[in-house]
Design an enzyme around this catalytic site. Structure first.
Site, PDB file in Angstrom:
ATOM      1  N   GLY A 272      -0.435  -3.578   4.940  1.00 17.66           N
ATOM      2  CA  GLY A 272      -1.194  -2.608   4.156  1.00 17.66           C
ATOM      3  C   GLY A 272      -1.390  -3.098   2.741  1.00 17.66           C
ATOM      4  N   SER A 273      -1.596  -2.172   1.827  1.00 20.83           N
ATOM      5  CA  SER A 273      -1.861  -2.526   0.432  1.00 20.83           C
ATOM      6  C   SER A 273      -0.592  -2.984  -0.270  1.00 20.83           C
ATOM      7  CB  SER A 273      -2.453  -1.325  -0.309  1.00 20.83           C
ATOM      8  OG  SER A 273      -1.468  -0.309  -0.479  1.00 20.83           O
ATOM      9  N   SER A 274      -0.770  -3.743  -1.356  1.00 16.32           N
ATOM     10  CA  SER A 274       0.380  -4.198  -2.144  1.00 16.32           C
ATOM     11  C   SER A 274       1.117  -3.014  -2.758  1.00 16.32           C
ATOM     12  CB  SER A 274      -0.087  -5.154  -3.244  1.00 16.32           C
ATOM     13  OG  SER A 274      -0.600  -6.346  -2.700  1.00 16.32           O
ATOM     14  N   LYS A 275       0.382  -1.985  -3.152  1.00 14.86           N
ATOM     15  CA  LYS A 275       0.989  -0.808  -3.780  1.00 14.86           C
ATOM     16  C   LYS A 275       1.938  -0.106  -2.826  1.00 14.86           C
ATOM     17  CE  LYS A 275      -0.211   3.614  -5.958  1.00 14.86           C
ATOM     18  NZ  LYS A 275      -1.325   4.527  -6.344  1.00 14.86           N
ATOM     19  N   VAL A 276       1.467   0.182  -1.623  1.00 12.59           N
ATOM     20  CA  VAL A 276       2.318   0.869  -0.642  1.00 12.59           C
ATOM     21  C   VAL A 276       3.414  -0.076  -0.149  1.00 12.59           C
ATOM     22  CG1 VAL A 276       2.378   2.059   1.582  1.00 12.59           C
ATOM     23  CG2 VAL A 276       0.438   2.399   0.043  1.00 12.59           C
ATOM     24  N   GLY A 277       3.083  -1.349   0.022  1.00 13.00           N
ATOM     25  CA  GLY A 277       4.067  -2.321   0.464  1.00 13.00           C
ATOM     26  C   GLY A 277       5.257  -2.420  -0.466  1.00 13.00           C
ATOM     27  N   GLU A 294       2.941  -7.926   4.912  1.00 16.22           N
ATOM     28  CA  GLU A 294       1.625  -8.556   4.946  1.00 16.22           C
ATOM     29  C   GLU A 294       0.690  -7.650   4.153  1.00 16.22           C
ATOM     30  OE1 GLU A 294       0.958 -11.429   5.941  1.00 16.22           O
ATOM     31  OE2 GLU A 294       2.483 -11.989   7.407  1.00 16.22           O
TER      32      GLU A 294
END
Length: 537
Positions: A272-277, A294
């Site tokens: 998913g997104s870097s923010k949620v990751g 990823e």
């Protein structure tokens, strides 16, 4: 004539046949559109339960609609799993892990082989579902399902090669070796853009390594989650194995958070997104779990002055426009050498103008819709930001007036210093920039927070080897004369920096799904200590 008695018990094969017939009858009675009736072939109906819990389909959460991004109309309804459903599933999964990890790895590989065969038998219809629900064109939808099948084949061979090392010991009558054992349970949280392939990258490897799998599919592609799970579940049922070895949930953030917090899950793979990751990683780290990330990509292609322009243009088109720019490996930045800048750009603009945009299930379509209405709105906002930062639209740049989420593939001339270039706009927008030297191009490639994929087009060996060396691209995927996307399963897939550092699929990615033990065995009668230490008599 013979009669049945109260002790009659139908065979397992008969039960499976009855379930399939019932699913077909229910589905064909209720789909709102005739073109959706093919979904009955993979066990889907107009109303579906989105939790596979201890071998049974159940869900007590919210009812949502799966939406066709080509027209924003409902395909079918899905009842999502609740946190209570999750806990029931995890209790069973935790018990199943005790049995699954004791089955020899090659036997586990045989189960994965059968999963691959089950998917192969439904390749076309599953690919059609991916295209319908996600929005990618049909060849890409079929290709995505083929990727899971390929991963199954790969994992079967891997099941006989989970090798450790024998290490020379400095002590007499001692042996050192490495042993690899299952982690227990692996949680897999996947994204909408590859709603089943990413499951394959993780689950096929995790299963042969002896782990149970808990899968949370993307909230906007629940039908794909259910259809794939049904095929996998039939294999475990046919082999009389605990059904909870593979557990899946359709749901939102609350299920994802439960997976991240759950100490029973040794490894969480998140796409998913870097923010949620980052939030997922922080949660998993707080309980000392393992995380495989990823995340976002902001991928670049460099075209040198000696490049094959025709080859480069074909590659750039697929890299930037394929999947409507919604791959993590989509090319978002293009660096053209000043000596071939206008020639390459003119050719690229020309092919962009010939791209057919439309229904992803139609044969000639190259670009389908963005996945959601929100994605389309973000595209519009992104174009406004580009213009406000001095970007010049060379082609595209508009939303297409329709009931669906269609937008025009876009090429933008812009300064590499513009802040919007450092961000990932998840759509078919390509930023074009000019450079003079290879060193300058490499610096531009490496200047963004993300580090997933990259490619250079050149014939010069010195440029190629600099590009793949320590002073070249800082990405996890470093290509030469091919697009940034379309990775093969045999290599490890993943990136550096804000992309997360995880590696999935091939090479030695399997090691992330196992626990390594260094074992020292004393088969003698003396007790020599390492480093020559003398301790007592």
């Amino acid at each position: 004539m013979p009669t049945t008695t109260g002790n009659y018990k139908p065979s397992r094969s008969l039960c499976l046949l009855i379930k399939k017939i019932a699913a077909l009858v229910i589905a064909e009675m209720g789909f709102s559109k005739k073109e959706y009736e093919f979904l009955a072939e993979i066990g889907l109906g107009p109303d579906n339960l989105g939790g596979y819990v201890n071998g049974e389909w159940k869900a007590t959460g919210s009812v949502i609609s799966s939406v066709n991004p080509s027209n924003n109309q409902m395909i079918a309804k899905v009842t999502e799993a609740s946190v209570d459903d999750y806990e029931e599933g995890m209790l069973a999964c935790n018990e199943a892990a005790k049995k699954w990890q004791c089955i020899p790895a090659p036997k586990r590989g045989e189960i994965v082989r059968q999963i691959g065969e089950a998917l192969r038998a439904k390749l076309d219809v599953l690919g059609r579902l991916v295209s319908l629900e996600m929005g990618k064109i049909l060849p890409e939808g079929i290709g995505e399902v083929q990727e899971i099948i390929d991963m199954c084949d790969y994992a079967v061979g891997l099941s006989r090669q989970l090798n450790g090392s024998i290490i020379p010991s400095e002590r007499p009558d001692h042996m050192m070796l490495e042993a690899w054992n299952p982690l227990g349970i692996v949680g897999v949280i996947t994204a909408f853009n590859f709603p089943c392939a990413v499951l394959g990258w993780n689950a096929c490897i995790a299963l042969v390594c002896g782990n149970c799998v808990v899968w949370k599919g993307a909230p906007t592609t629940p039908l794909i989650t259910i259809a794939v799970t049904k095929l996998v579940a039939e294999v475990f049922e046919k082999n009389n194995l605990p059904r909870a070895i593979f557990t899946s949930f359709c749901g939102g953030a609350e299920i994802g958070q439960a997976i991240a917090k759950d100490t029973r899950i040794a490894l969480v793979s998140f796409t998913g997104s870097s923010k949620v990751g980052m939030m997922v990683q922080q949660t998993v780290n707080e309980r000392f779990g393992k995380c495989l990330l990823e995340l976002s990509g902001n991928n670049a292609i460099i075209v040198m002055d000696d490049a094959d322009i025709k080859l480069a243009v074909r590659s750039i088109l697929f890299a930037a426009v394929g999947t409507a720019g919604q791959r993590c490996t989509t090319c978002r930045r293009l660096f053209l050498h000043e000596s071939i800048y206008q020639k390459a750009l003119d050719q690229l603009v020309g092919v962009y103008k010939q791209v057919k945009i439309g229904d992803p299930l139609e044969k000639e379509t190259l670009v389908g819709p963005l996945h959601t209405r929100v994605s389309r709105d973000n595209f519009e906002k992104g174009i406004s930001s580009i213009k406000s930062q001095g970007g010049k639209i060379l082609v595209g740049g508009s939303v297409i007036n329709s009931d669906g989420n269609f937008v025009q593939p876009t090429i933008v001339e812009i300064s590499p210093d513009a802040s919007v270039v450092k961000e990932e706009l998840f759509g078919p927008v390509l930023y074009v920039m000019k450079f003079k030297t290879l060193e300058e191009a490499i610096e531009m490639n490496n200047s963004v927070p993300q580090g997933l994929s990259s490619s250079i087009f050149t014939r010069r060996p010195e440029a190629i080897f600099k590009w793949i060396g320590p002073h070249g691209s800082d990405c996890g995927i470093v290509n030469v004369n091919i697009p940034t996307n379309g990775a093969e399963i045999g290599g490890a897939f993943g990136g550096e920096k804000a992309t997360g550092g995880g590696r999935e699929a091939g090479s030695d990615s399997w090691k992330q799904y196992m626990r390594r033990s260094t074992c020292t065995i004393n088969y003698g009668s003396e007790l020599p200590l390492a480093q020559g230490i003398s301790f007592g008599s």
